[in-house]
Design a protein around this motif. Structure first.
Motif, PDB file in Angstrom:
ATOM      1  N   SER A 105      -4.239  23.124  19.598  1.00 61.19           N
ATOM      2  CA  SER A 105      -2.871  23.464  19.993  1.00 61.19           C
ATOM      3  C   SER A 105      -2.358  24.727  19.309  1.00 61.19           C
ATOM      4  CB  SER A 105      -1.923  22.299  19.697  1.00 61.19           C
ATOM      5  OG  SER A 105      -1.865  22.051  18.295  1.00 61.19           O
ATOM      6  N   PHE A 106      -3.062  25.197  18.276  1.00 58.42           N
ATOM      7  CA  PHE A 106      -2.645  26.404  17.559  1.00 58.42           C
ATOM      8  C   PHE A 106      -3.421  27.637  18.024  1.00 58.42           C
ATOM      9  CE2 PHE A 106      -1.848  22.847  14.651  1.00 58.42           C
ATOM     10  CZ  PHE A 106      -0.519  23.054  14.334  1.00 58.42           C
ATOM     11  N   LEU A 107      -4.384  27.443  18.937  1.00 57.35           N
ATOM     12  CA  LEU A 107      -5.237  28.543  19.383  1.00 57.35           C
ATOM     13  C   LEU A 107      -4.682  29.193  20.648  1.00 57.35           C
ATOM     14  CD1 LEU A 107      -8.686  26.828  18.850  1.00 57.35           C
ATOM     15  CD2 LEU A 107      -7.966  28.951  17.723  1.00 57.35           C
ATOM     16  N   PRO A 108      -4.613  30.522  20.697  1.00 60.53           N
ATOM     17  CA  PRO A 108      -4.216  31.192  21.937  1.00 60.53           C
ATOM     18  C   PRO A 108      -5.319  31.070  22.977  1.00 60.53           C
ATOM     19  CG  PRO A 108      -4.923  32.802  20.310  1.00 60.53           C
ATOM     20  CD  PRO A 108      -4.921  31.466  19.612  1.00 60.53           C
ATOM     21  N   ASP A 109      -4.945  31.150  24.232  1.00 62.04           N
ATOM     22  CA  ASP A 109      -5.906  31.132  25.340  1.00 62.04           C
ATOM     23  C   ASP A 109      -6.895  32.280  25.141  1.00 62.04           C
ATOM     24  OD1 ASP A 109      -7.235  30.803  27.720  1.00 62.04           O
ATOM     25  OD2 ASP A 109      -5.502  31.229  28.998  1.00 62.04           O
ATOM     26  N   THR A 110      -8.171  31.967  25.111  1.00 57.21           N
ATOM     27  CA  THR A 110      -9.199  32.956  24.792  1.00 57.21           C
ATOM     28  C   THR A 110     -10.400  32.776  25.713  1.00 57.21           C
ATOM     29  OG1 THR A 110      -8.522  32.904  22.463  1.00 57.21           O
ATOM     30  CG2 THR A 110     -10.670  33.873  22.941  1.00 57.21           C
ATOM     31  N   GLN A 111     -10.943  33.891  26.197  1.00 53.01           N
ATOM     32  CA  GLN A 111     -12.115  33.861  27.068  1.00 53.01           C
ATOM     33  C   GLN A 111     -13.129  34.898  26.589  1.00 53.01           C
ATOM     34  OE1 GLN A 111     -12.319  31.624  29.583  1.00 53.01           O
ATOM     35  NE2 GLN A 111     -10.213  30.903  29.244  1.00 53.01           N
ATOM     36  N   TYR A 112     -14.389  34.632  26.909  1.00 48.49           N
ATOM     37  CA  TYR A 112     -15.415  35.652  26.703  1.00 48.49           C
ATOM     38  C   TYR A 112     -15.164  36.759  27.730  1.00 48.49           C
ATOM     39  CZ  TYR A 112     -19.981  37.896  26.463  1.00 48.49           C
ATOM     40  OH  TYR A 112     -20.984  38.810  26.323  1.00 48.49           O
ATOM     41  N   LEU A 113     -15.196  38.005  27.298  1.00 47.95           N
ATOM     42  CA  LEU A 113     -14.800  39.107  28.167  1.00 47.95           C
ATOM     43  C   LEU A 113     -15.895  39.498  29.155  1.00 47.95           C
ATOM     44  CD1 LEU A 113     -12.685  41.342  28.839  1.00 47.95           C
ATOM     45  CD2 LEU A 113     -13.976  42.813  27.285  1.00 47.95           C
ATOM     46  N   ASP A 114     -15.528  39.491  30.428  1.00 45.94           N
ATOM     47  CA  ASP A 114     -16.265  40.173  31.476  1.00 45.94           C
ATOM     48  C   ASP A 114     -15.238  40.624  32.504  1.00 45.94           C
ATOM     49  OD1 ASP A 114     -15.652  37.919  33.037  1.00 45.94           O
ATOM     50  OD2 ASP A 114     -17.616  37.009  32.738  1.00 45.94           O
ATOM     51  N   ARG A 115     -15.686  41.231  33.564  1.00 47.25           N
ATOM     52  CA  ARG A 115     -14.737  41.762  34.548  1.00 47.25           C
ATOM     53  C   ARG A 115     -13.846  40.661  35.134  1.00 47.25           C
ATOM     54  NH1 ARG A 115     -15.047  46.589  37.203  1.00 47.25           N
ATOM     55  NH2 ARG A 115     -17.240  46.815  36.540  1.00 47.25           N
ATOM     56  N   THR A 116     -14.447  39.500  35.421  1.00 49.84           N
ATOM     57  CA  THR A 116     -13.700  38.405  36.033  1.00 49.84           C
ATOM     58  C   THR A 116     -12.669  37.819  35.075  1.00 49.84           C
ATOM     59  OG1 THR A 116     -15.568  37.833  37.469  1.00 49.84           O
ATOM     60  CG2 THR A 116     -13.895  36.130  37.110  1.00 49.84           C
ATOM     61  N   SER A 117     -13.091  37.532  33.831  1.00 49.45           N
ATOM     62  CA  SER A 117     -12.158  36.919  32.879  1.00 49.45           C
ATOM     63  C   SER A 117     -11.019  37.874  32.529  1.00 49.45           C
ATOM     64  CB  SER A 117     -12.894  36.480  31.606  1.00 49.45           C
ATOM     65  OG  SER A 117     -13.438  37.594  30.913  1.00 49.45           O
ATOM     66  N   LEU A 118     -11.300  39.179  32.485  1.00 46.41           N
ATOM     67  CA  LEU A 118     -10.243  40.156  32.210  1.00 46.41           C
ATOM     68  C   LEU A 118      -9.177  40.109  33.305  1.00 46.41           C
ATOM     69  CD1 LEU A 118      -9.152  42.525  30.499  1.00 46.41           C
ATOM     70  CD2 LEU A 118     -10.495  44.058  31.946  1.00 46.41           C
ATOM     71  N   ASN A 119      -9.612  40.084  34.553  1.00 49.14           N
ATOM     72  CA  ASN A 119      -8.652  40.048  35.657  1.00 49.14           C
ATOM     73  C   ASN A 119      -7.862  38.742  35.677  1.00 49.14           C
ATOM     74  OD1 ASN A 119      -9.377  42.592  36.547  1.00 49.14           O
ATOM     75  ND2 ASN A 119     -10.866  41.838  38.040  1.00 49.14           N
ATOM     76  N   ILE A 120      -8.521  37.628  35.365  1.00 48.48           N
ATOM     77  CA  ILE A 120      -7.827  36.337  35.328  1.00 48.48           C
ATOM     78  C   ILE A 120      -6.743  36.345  34.254  1.00 48.48           C
ATOM     79  CG2 ILE A 120      -8.103  33.894  34.706  1.00 48.48           C
ATOM     80  CD1 ILE A 120     -10.846  34.009  36.096  1.00 48.48           C
ATOM     81  N   MET A 121      -7.074  36.867  33.077  1.00 50.62           N
ATOM     82  CA  MET A 121      -6.108  36.882  31.980  1.00 50.62           C
ATOM     83  C   MET A 121      -4.957  37.848  32.269  1.00 50.62           C
ATOM     84  SD  MET A 121      -7.058  34.682  29.644  1.00 50.62           S
ATOM     85  CE  MET A 121      -6.711  35.117  27.935  1.00 50.62           C
ATOM     86  N   LEU A 122      -5.240  38.954  32.947  1.00 50.65           N
ATOM     87  CA  LEU A 122      -4.179  39.887  33.318  1.00 50.65           C
ATOM     88  C   LEU A 122      -3.218  39.260  34.324  1.00 50.65           C
ATOM     89  CD1 LEU A 122      -6.206  43.215  33.574  1.00 50.65           C
ATOM     90  CD2 LEU A 122      -4.336  42.760  31.978  1.00 50.65           C
ATOM     91  N   ASP A 123      -3.735  38.367  35.155  1.00 48.89           N
ATOM     92  CA  ASP A 123      -2.887  37.657  36.109  1.00 48.89           C
ATOM     93  C   ASP A 123      -2.025  36.600  35.417  1.00 48.89           C
ATOM     94  OD1 ASP A 123      -3.722  39.060  38.339  1.00 48.89           O
ATOM     95  OD2 ASP A 123      -5.313  37.640  38.838  1.00 48.89           O
ATOM     96  N   LYS A 124      -2.526  36.026  34.331  1.00 45.61           N
ATOM     97  CA  LYS A 124      -1.832  34.933  33.647  1.00 45.61           C
ATOM     98  C   LYS A 124      -0.777  35.416  32.662  1.00 45.61           C
ATOM     99  CE  LYS A 124      -4.087  31.311  32.170  1.00 45.61           C
ATOM    100  NZ  LYS A 124      -5.110  30.454  31.505  1.00 45.61           N
ATOM    101  N   TYR A 125      -1.020  36.562  32.018  1.00 41.68           N
ATOM    102  CA  TYR A 125      -0.160  36.994  30.917  1.00 41.68           C
ATOM    103  C   TYR A 125       0.271  38.445  31.093  1.00 41.68           C
ATOM    104  CZ  TYR A 125      -2.300  32.847  28.887  1.00 41.68           C
ATOM    105  OH  TYR A 125      -2.753  31.565  28.678  1.00 41.68           O
ATOM    106  N   ASN A 126       1.473  38.734  30.626  1.00 40.61           N
ATOM    107  CA  ASN A 126       1.974  40.109  30.670  1.00 40.61           C
ATOM    108  C   ASN A 126       1.306  40.995  29.616  1.00 40.61           C
ATOM    109  OD1 ASN A 126       3.825  39.803  32.788  1.00 40.61           O
ATOM    110  ND2 ASN A 126       5.391  39.005  31.402  1.00 40.61           N
TER     111      ASN A 126
END
Length: 244
Positions: free
Chosen positions: A22-43
């Motif tokens: 519950s103390f960890l920010p949303d985190t993904q391994y970076l690739d083209r797909t995960s970058l676009n998903i995170m850009l859609d989710k967060y400002n």
């Protein structure tokens, strides 16, 4: 088998602990797909090298209107148009030619002092013949002007002072400090299952305006020189624990 000391590995290890999750920010391994998903989710998101240190290579990406994005690297900013162009821009201009893994992370809304963000370093250590972890020091680092990471710090101060002069509710100081220490001890206990020989962790934590504590990073080889700037004897305590 040796366990990687990279950010992605440590994030996954901490995520296994329900209390820490519950103390960890949303985190993904970076690739083209995960970058676009995170850009859609967060400002705002952060791109970080898995094996980086001292804040090097960390990039903040902020979404503006009309498919405009600001990339904040150290003290400079670059404007990129179109979400689909960001990954290629990063790969061409900021990712080294040698292979290095990256993570992409929800930006933690760090509390600020005079518009400069600050975070907290908590030292957690154990003696040579002990399995008991102890908090041996903690401080707040205030980011330099125009920097989004605190590794380039303009000031080091006590955690209590940082909270009191920020916009965080001052009535929460004791509770926040208690949370900082509890989370740090939980992290040390969790990671010690995989890094059994380690006797020291430098835990970097963020505090948002609501007083919520966030996990930024668990450092396996933390520098301690910044504790010299405090007058609370923590530097001497940290050195004593290191000796054993």
């Amino acid at each position: 088998m040796r366990v990687s000391a990279g950010k992605w590995t440590k994030h996954k290890l901490m995520l296994e602990n329900e209390r820490l999750a519950s103390f960890l920010p949303d985190t993904q391994y970076l690739d083209r797909t995960s970058l676009n998903i995170m850009l859609d989710k967060y400002n705002q998101i952060m791109v970080k090298p898995c094996n980086g240190f001292q804040g090097r290579g960390i990039i903040q990406i902020s979404s503006l209107s009309n498919e405009q994005f600001v990339l904040h690297i150290e003290s400079s900013e670059t404007l990129v148009h179109g979400k689909e162009n960001i990954y290629d821009y990063l790969k061409e201009n900021h990712f080294p030619r040698k292979r290095n893994r990256y993570i992409v992370q929800q930006r933690i809304p760090l509390a600020t002092i005079n518009n400069n963000p600050f975070d907290v370093r908590v030292m957690v250590q154990r003696k040579k013949d002990s399995l008991e972890w102890a908090v041996t020091g903690k401080l707040a680092r205030l980011a330099a002007n125009n920097f989004v990471v605190t590794n380039v710090a303009k000031a080091v101060l006590s955690v209590e002072d940082a909270i009191e002069i920020s916009l965080i509710n001052n009535e929460k100081v004791k509770d926040i400090v208690a949370d900082l220490e509890e989370v740090s001890l939980l992290i040390a206990g969790q990671l010690s299952n995989s890094y059994s020989q380690k006797r020291v962790y430098g835990i970097d934590l963020g505090i948002d305006l609501e007083g919520k504590v966030w996990i930024i990073e668990a450092n396996l080889r933390p520098a301690i020189s910044m504790f010299k700037y405090l007058n609370d004897c923590s530097y001497e305590t940290i050195k004593a624990f290191k000796r054993g």
